[in-house]
Motif scaffolding. Structure first.
Motif, PDB file in Angstrom:
ATOM      1  N   VAL A 138       0.918  -1.373  -0.039  1.00 52.65           N
ATOM      2  CA  VAL A 138      -0.297  -0.124   0.157  1.00 52.65           C
ATOM      3  C   VAL A 138       0.890   1.343   0.107  1.00 52.65           C
ATOM      4  O   VAL A 138       1.906   1.235   0.796  1.00 52.65           O
ATOM      5  CB  VAL A 138      -0.792  -0.041   1.112  1.00 52.65           C
ATOM      6  N   SER A 139       0.688   2.151  -0.894  1.00 55.60           N
ATOM      7  CA  SER A 139       1.562   3.425  -1.143  1.00 55.60           C
ATOM      8  C   SER A 139       1.145   4.070   0.157  1.00 55.60           C
ATOM      9  O   SER A 139       0.233   4.025   0.811  1.00 55.60           O
ATOM     10  CB  SER A 139       1.243   4.234  -2.195  1.00 55.60           C
ATOM     11  N   PRO A 140       2.342   4.821   0.726  1.00 55.16           N
ATOM     12  CA  PRO A 140       2.081   5.980   1.871  1.00 55.16           C
ATOM     13  C   PRO A 140       0.723   6.670   1.820  1.00 55.16           C
ATOM     14  O   PRO A 140       0.441   6.833   3.055  1.00 55.16           O
ATOM     15  CB  PRO A 140       3.480   6.462   2.166  1.00 55.16           C
ATOM     16  N   ASP A 141       0.783   7.033   0.807  1.00 57.84           N
ATOM     17  CA  ASP A 141      -0.288   8.224   0.749  1.00 57.84           C
ATOM     18  C   ASP A 141      -1.858   7.561   0.931  1.00 57.84           C
ATOM     19  O   ASP A 141      -2.421   8.283   1.041  1.00 57.84           O
ATOM     20  CB  ASP A 141      -0.268   9.144  -0.686  1.00 57.84           C
ATOM     21  N   ARG A 142      -1.999   6.431   0.802  1.00 54.93           N
ATOM     22  CA  ARG A 142      -3.212   5.740   0.821  1.00 54.93           C
ATOM     23  C   ARG A 142      -3.124   4.804   1.964  1.00 54.93           C
ATOM     24  O   ARG A 142      -4.280   4.028   2.274  1.00 54.93           O
ATOM     25  CB  ARG A 142      -3.280   4.653  -0.394  1.00 54.93           C
ATOM     26  N   LEU A 143      -2.249   4.639   2.843  1.00 55.91           N
ATOM     27  CA  LEU A 143      -1.995   3.934   3.857  1.00 55.91           C
ATOM     28  C   LEU A 143      -3.307   3.755   4.760  1.00 55.91           C
ATOM     29  O   LEU A 143      -3.824   3.029   5.333  1.00 55.91           O
ATOM     30  CB  LEU A 143      -0.805   3.964   4.531  1.00 55.91           C
ATOM     31  N   MET A 144      -3.548   5.153   5.227  1.00 57.97           N
ATOM     32  CA  MET A 144      -4.676   5.386   6.198  1.00 57.97           C
ATOM     33  C   MET A 144      -6.098   5.073   5.663  1.00 57.97           C
ATOM     34  O   MET A 144      -7.016   4.598   6.258  1.00 57.97           O
ATOM     35  CB  MET A 144      -4.621   6.687   6.727  1.00 57.97           C
ATOM     36  N   GLU A 145      -6.171   5.455   4.622  1.00 60.77           N
ATOM     37  CA  GLU A 145      -7.343   5.044   3.691  1.00 60.77           C
ATOM     38  C   GLU A 145      -7.919   3.463   3.717  1.00 60.77           C
ATOM     39  O   GLU A 145      -8.919   3.252   4.127  1.00 60.77           O
ATOM     40  CB  GLU A 145      -7.373   5.974   2.453  1.00 60.77           C
ATOM     41  N   VAL A 146      -6.712   3.002   3.199  1.00 63.88           N
ATOM     42  CA  VAL A 146      -7.018   1.477   3.256  1.00 63.88           C
ATOM     43  C   VAL A 146      -7.077   1.067   4.572  1.00 63.88           C
ATOM     44  O   VAL A 146      -7.884  -0.073   4.588  1.00 63.88           O
ATOM     45  CB  VAL A 146      -5.671   0.954   2.546  1.00 63.88           C
ATOM     46  N   ALA A 147      -6.234   1.215   5.519  1.00 62.13           N
ATOM     47  CA  ALA A 147      -6.358   0.717   6.956  1.00 62.13           C
ATOM     48  C   ALA A 147      -7.780   1.016   7.439  1.00 62.13           C
ATOM     49  O   ALA A 147      -8.161   0.101   8.191  1.00 62.13           O
ATOM     50  CB  ALA A 147      -5.232   1.316   7.711  1.00 62.13           C
ATOM     51  N   SER A 148      -8.309   2.163   7.214  1.00 66.92           N
ATOM     52  CA  SER A 148      -9.556   2.534   7.720  1.00 66.92           C
ATOM     53  C   SER A 148     -10.668   1.329   7.167  1.00 66.92           C
ATOM     54  O   SER A 148     -11.568   0.924   7.848  1.00 66.92           O
ATOM     55  CB  SER A 148      -9.984   3.755   7.366  1.00 66.92           C
ATOM     56  N   ARG A 149     -10.548   1.152   5.908  1.00 74.05           N
ATOM     57  CA  ARG A 149     -11.592   0.233   5.227  1.00 74.05           C
ATOM     58  C   ARG A 149     -11.205  -1.213   5.819  1.00 74.05           C
ATOM     59  O   ARG A 149     -11.996  -1.954   6.132  1.00 74.05           O
ATOM     60  CB  ARG A 149     -11.358   0.118   3.695  1.00 74.05           C
ATOM     61  N   VAL A 150      -9.892  -1.632   5.617  1.00 71.91           N
ATOM     62  CA  VAL A 150      -9.751  -3.080   6.219  1.00 71.91           C
ATOM     63  C   VAL A 150     -10.313  -3.281   7.783  1.00 71.91           C
ATOM     64  O   VAL A 150     -10.715  -4.164   8.062  1.00 71.91           O
ATOM     65  CB  VAL A 150      -8.233  -3.097   6.264  1.00 71.91           C
ATOM     66  N   THR A 151     -10.200  -2.272   8.431  1.00 77.43           N
ATOM     67  CA  THR A 151     -10.311  -2.464   9.826  1.00 77.43           C
ATOM     68  C   THR A 151     -11.928  -2.316  10.242  1.00 77.43           C
ATOM     69  O   THR A 151     -12.445  -2.204  11.481  1.00 77.43           O
ATOM     70  CB  THR A 151      -9.552  -1.478  10.694  1.00 77.43           C
ATOM     71  N   ARG A 152     -12.709  -2.284   9.249  1.00 77.95           N
ATOM     72  CA  ARG A 152     -14.331  -2.194   9.227  1.00 77.95           C
ATOM     73  C   ARG A 152     -14.662  -3.604   8.922  1.00 77.95           C
ATOM     74  O   ARG A 152     -15.840  -3.870   9.080  1.00 77.95           O
ATOM     75  CB  ARG A 152     -14.793  -1.284   8.296  1.00 77.95           C
ATOM     76  N   ASN A 153     -13.942  -4.558   8.528  1.00 80.62           N
ATOM     77  CA  ASN A 153     -14.145  -5.881   8.087  1.00 80.62           C
ATOM     78  C   ASN A 153     -13.991  -6.792   9.188  1.00 80.62           C
ATOM     79  O   ASN A 153     -12.996  -7.075   9.596  1.00 80.62           O
ATOM     80  CB  ASN A 153     -13.288  -6.292   6.956  1.00 80.62           C
TER      81      ASN A 153
END
Length: 305
Positions: free
Chosen positions: A72-87
């Motif tokens: 995951v690129s650094p600029d998308r890390l928090m956005e992807v993490a937020s989606r992942v941790t809703r699963n």
């Protein structure tokens, strides 16, 4: 928050290990400890530095464990993490850098959906790898169950995983059931081997880094060599083994990488960040009840989230 007095905290851990669910008055009587002394210790540390949690045999309810590593690129890390941790099927997500730069995940997947793991991960990244994980040493047991209980049991499991010392009165209120019914439900989970034990878990944020290593061959010397470290070992069927060393950021990272890399083929550094802990904890609180269909008829799809 003031630093704990370790002797006090260790004493409370030992007591709750012997009496994980009993009332403080009953524990005081059993242990021969003054009730108000025990209550003071409990009020001082419980919920701040430790909790009692139910340990579940997830294979009994048809869940397989996986680890996954996503680029995951650094600029998308928090956005992807937020989606992942809703699963709810994703247990933990932490930033990690090494053979994959992005996220390290633990995943719990219904046995009947094990072929969907790659499709699920592709929703978050185009570059990933994943492995099923089993306990070390590996028994080879492939006897996986399924979810066969009512939805109320999923809610109960969430409560007991988060804080097994939640008062029966509070659990009764949340489930809309009588106290005897709640006690029966807890006993059933134990008798059917879903809840294995109740154990105190200490959370002092001592370890805020981890080194994850993958290897096709495990030399038993590794466990002896690193017996002074906190280390876990898992089996990756069809590949080899996963090792994870835990340590503090106060220790020298470079030396750790050089030391551990001698024993593995793939290596990355995992960061236990407070922001990620908050996201993971939020996902943990009601995980089972979001995994299970509300009619109790098995699990939802891992692709829904």
């Amino acid at each position: 928050m003031p630093e704990p007095v370790m002797e006090e905290l260790e004493l409370l851990v030992e007591i709750l290990d012997r009496h994980p669910l009993e009332s403080l008055r009953r524990i005081a009587e059993s242990e021969g400890i003054e009730y108000y002394r025990l209550k003071r210790l409990h009020d001082k540390y419980y919920g701040k530095y430790l909790t009692v949690s139910a340990s579940a045999n997830i294979r009994r309810i048809g869940l397989r464990s996986f680890v996954a590593f996503l680029s995951v690129s650094p600029d998308r890390l928090m956005e992807v993490a937020s989606r992942v941790t809703r699963n709810p099927f994703i247990g933990y997500a932490n930033p990690a850098f090494g053979f994959k730069n992005g996220l390290s995940l633990t995943i719990y997947v219904p046995d009947k959906q094990k072929k969907l793991v790659g499709k699920m991960l592709s929703k978050y990244s185009d570059d990933y790898e994943y492995y099923e994980v089993r306990a070390y040493p590996y028994s080879g047991d492939e006897d996986f169950g399924d979810w066969y209980l009512s939805y109320d049991y999923a809610v109960l499991l969430d409560i007991l995983k988060w804080d097994a010392r939640t008062p029966i009165t509070e659990i009764s209120r949340r489930l809309g059931k009588s106290r005897p019914t709640v006690r029966y439900m807890i006993k059933r989970l134990q008798e059917e081997g879903i809840i294995v034990k109740f154990a105190p878990l200490v959370d002092m944020n001592i370890h805020n880094r981890g080194v994850i290593g993958l290897t096709k061959h495990l030399d038993d010397e590794v466990l002896e060599r690193f017996k002074e470290y906190e280390i876990t070992v898992g089996v990756l069927p069809g590949y080899g083994y996963i090792l994870e060393w835990f340590f503090s950021s106060k220790e020298d990272l470079g030396s750790k990488v050089l030391e551990f890399s001698n024993y593995v083929e793939k290596l990355l550094i995992e960061y236990f960040d407070p922001v990620f802990k908050e996201m993971n904890d939020r996902n943990l609180k009601d995980r089972y009840q979001r995994m299970v269909k509300e009619d109790g008829n098995g699990y939802r799809s891992i692709l829904e989230f």
